[in-house]
Design a protein around this motif. Structure first.
Motif, short mmCIF file in Angstrom:
data_model
loop_
_atom_site.label_atom_id
_atom_site.label_comp_id
_atom_site.label_asym_id
_atom_site.label_seq_id
_atom_site.Cartn_x
_atom_site.Cartn_y
_atom_site.Cartn_z
N SER A 197 2.00 -7.16 -12.67
CA SER A 197 2.59 -7.82 -11.35
C SER A 197 2.61 -9.23 -11.28
O SER A 197 1.37 -9.74 -11.52
N ARG A 198 3.58 -9.71 -11.09
CA ARG A 198 3.69 -11.46 -10.73
C ARG A 198 2.90 -11.95 -9.78
O ARG A 198 2.22 -12.91 -9.96
N SER A 199 2.94 -11.05 -8.75
CA SER A 199 1.96 -11.47 -7.63
C SER A 199 0.45 -11.45 -7.92
O SER A 199 -0.20 -12.61 -7.31
N TRP A 240 -2.87 -4.38 -2.57
CA TRP A 240 -2.79 -2.83 -3.11
C TRP A 240 -2.89 -2.76 -4.43
O TRP A 240 -3.38 -1.78 -4.88
N ILE A 241 -2.29 -3.63 -5.50
CA ILE A 241 -2.24 -3.40 -6.70
C ILE A 241 -3.36 -3.42 -7.30
O ILE A 241 -3.94 -2.55 -8.22
N TRP A 300 -0.38 -2.71 2.68
CA TRP A 300 0.81 -2.12 1.77
C TRP A 300 1.71 -3.08 1.65
O TRP A 300 2.54 -3.25 0.59
N ALA A 301 2.03 -4.14 2.52
CA ALA A 301 2.97 -5.25 2.49
C ALA A 301 2.36 -6.63 1.68
O ALA A 301 3.28 -7.19 1.62
N THR A 302 1.38 -6.68 1.17
CA THR A 302 0.49 -7.43 0.49
C THR A 302 0.52 -6.96 -0.97
O THR A 302 -0.31 -6.36 -1.42
N PRO A 303 1.53 -7.28 -1.98
CA PRO A 303 1.54 -6.53 -3.17
C PRO A 303 0.26 -6.81 -4.13
O PRO A 303 -0.60 -5.89 -4.66
N TRP A 304 -0.16 -8.02 -4.24
CA TRP A 304 -1.29 -8.39 -4.90
C TRP A 304 -2.61 -7.56 -4.53
O TRP A 304 -3.63 -7.18 -5.29
#
Length: 413
Positions: free
Chosen positions: A394-396, A224-225, A218-222
């Motif tokens: 998502s930019r990540s 979980w997105i 959950w703390a790693t956006p790319w």
């Protein structure tokens, strides 16, 4: 990237044995799918019974993925794989014996498929996360490409070999061959040696490790997105392409034509894998998601005007784009997630990506019956594009680069 560097991972003793194990295992899997289907149909001639046997494998596999991630991050991954392969050999061997002896009943195949699915769920995260321990980071792309080359090649010839065995010696013997490939895959892993895991200094606690894995996820956006996006994309693909596709083909381009379409998709996988042996993939998630976008046109063509030539061309492009994503995703995971967390990350990835597939398989038939094939497929293609676009917001995801090479290569031993 030269051909010499593309094939460099095979000069690493550990990877060479792992590659041989994956080759044998993949060949057996591709043959087993068609062998098991005909074994069930020989017993009952019931598609419903076949669905029950397949679901008996899928459900425990998905249910145990998270636990498999914990196990693979706690114990040596080759040991976990060997256990999974041996248990799979025993369960498939039992099915083969029952079929050959003429004593097989559906409830028996369901129970043994549950066992096989369970050990597959335990073994999958270890299989997915073992590679960074076998090759240096600079060799991750060619190593992944070589594994993909094996998988994609087997997608083309494996079902044909399985069908040949079923026709010539029967489904029971075909399943027996599959059981032998699982056993051989386990044996080929024996020479593989990897550094022992560093102890975290804390006693093993499965729930704590699952929570730790979820917190990282959950703390790693790319991460979980993309996984959430693929939960929806796989639902659409399983329903619109894999479920409605054969039904539409039956009334338009024919069953043989549908076979050509699927072969073109597999050829797209294969050709792109060869290209990726030579071409370095930068911006792995950006290029990967753009590649996935190529799955929308064949769904649109299928709904609007299902002509064979157009579908074959679109399916080839979709296969190529999907392979770009597969490579990009593995590189993103393997280069940007520390080893102690990698198996759990892969397990959350698989759970989120696979969990909605049965919903698509079940729901799209009634949807097509209620609204018609054309509207459902056009809507599916549009929804596919929208989901990819949302992920790319998502930019990540868009900007995740290839990680620099910093650590020394694992010893070839």
């Amino acid at each position: 990237m030269t051909w010499s560097s593309a094939l460099a991972p095979l000069r690493n003793r550990n990877f060479a044995w792992y590659f041989a194990s994956r080759f044998v295992n993949t060949l057996g899997n591709m043959m087993a799918s068609i062998a098991l289907a005909f074994a069930v149909l020989d017993i009952t001639d019931s598609p419903t019974a076949l669905g029950q046997v397949l679901a008996a494998h899928t459900i425990p596999m998905v249910a145990l993925l998270l636990y498999g991630g914990v196990i693979a991050d706690r114990f040596p991954r080759t040991l976990v794989l060997q256990f999974s392969n041996v248990a799979s050999a025993l369960s498939q061997g039992a099915i083969a014996v029952l079929v050959l002896a003429g004593h097989a009943e559906i409830w028996m195949l369901v129970l043994l498929s549950i066992v096989h699915g369970a050990v597959s769920g335990v073994g999958f995260p270890a299989m997915a996360s073992a590679l960074p321990q076998l090759v240096p980071r600079s060799d991750l792309q060619p190593a992944n490409a070589l594994i993909s080359l094996t998988r994609n090649g087997m997608m083309v010839i494996g079902p044909t070999l399985g069908a040949l065995l079923v026709v010539t010696v029967g489904s029971g013997w075909a399943l027996a061959v599959d059981a032998l490939t699982w056993a051989l895959a386990a044996l080929l892993l024996v020479p593989v040696t990897i550094p022992p895991k560093e102890s975290a200094g804390e006693p093993a606690d499965t729930l704590r490790e699952l929570r730790e894995g979820w917190s990282f996820f959950w703390a790693t956006p790319w991460l979980w997105i993309v996984v959430v996006g693929f939960g929806v994309l796989n639902l659409i693909h399983a329903g619109a392409w894999s479920t409605l596709g054969p039904a539409i083909a039956d009334d338009t381009i024919g069953r043989q034509g549908w076979g050509f379409v699927l072969s073109a998709e597999a050829a797209g996988f294969l050709v792109t894998t060869v290209v990726l042996l030579r071409v370095r993939l930068e911006r792995p998630l950006l290029l990967g998601m753009l590649g996935v976008l190529l799955m929308a046109p064949p769904m649109l063509i299928l709904g609007v005007s299902p002509h064979l030539v157009g579908l074959v061309i679109a399916a080839f492009a979709a296969g190529a784009g999907t392979e770009v994503f597969g490579m990009g995703w593995n590189l993103a995971m393997q280069e940007n997630i520390e080893d102690r967390m990698l198996s759990r990350a892969y397990s959350y990835d698989a759970l989120g990506s696979f969990v909605a597939i049965p919903i698509g398989q079940i729901a799209f038939g009634p949807l097509a019956a209620a609204f018609g094939y054309r509207p459902v497929l056009i809507t599916s293609a549009v929804a596919y594009v929208v989901v990819v676009a949302l992920v790319l917001c998502s930019r990540s995801v868009r900007t995740l680069p290839r990680a620099p090479v910093s650590e020394p290569a694992p010893a070839a031993q």
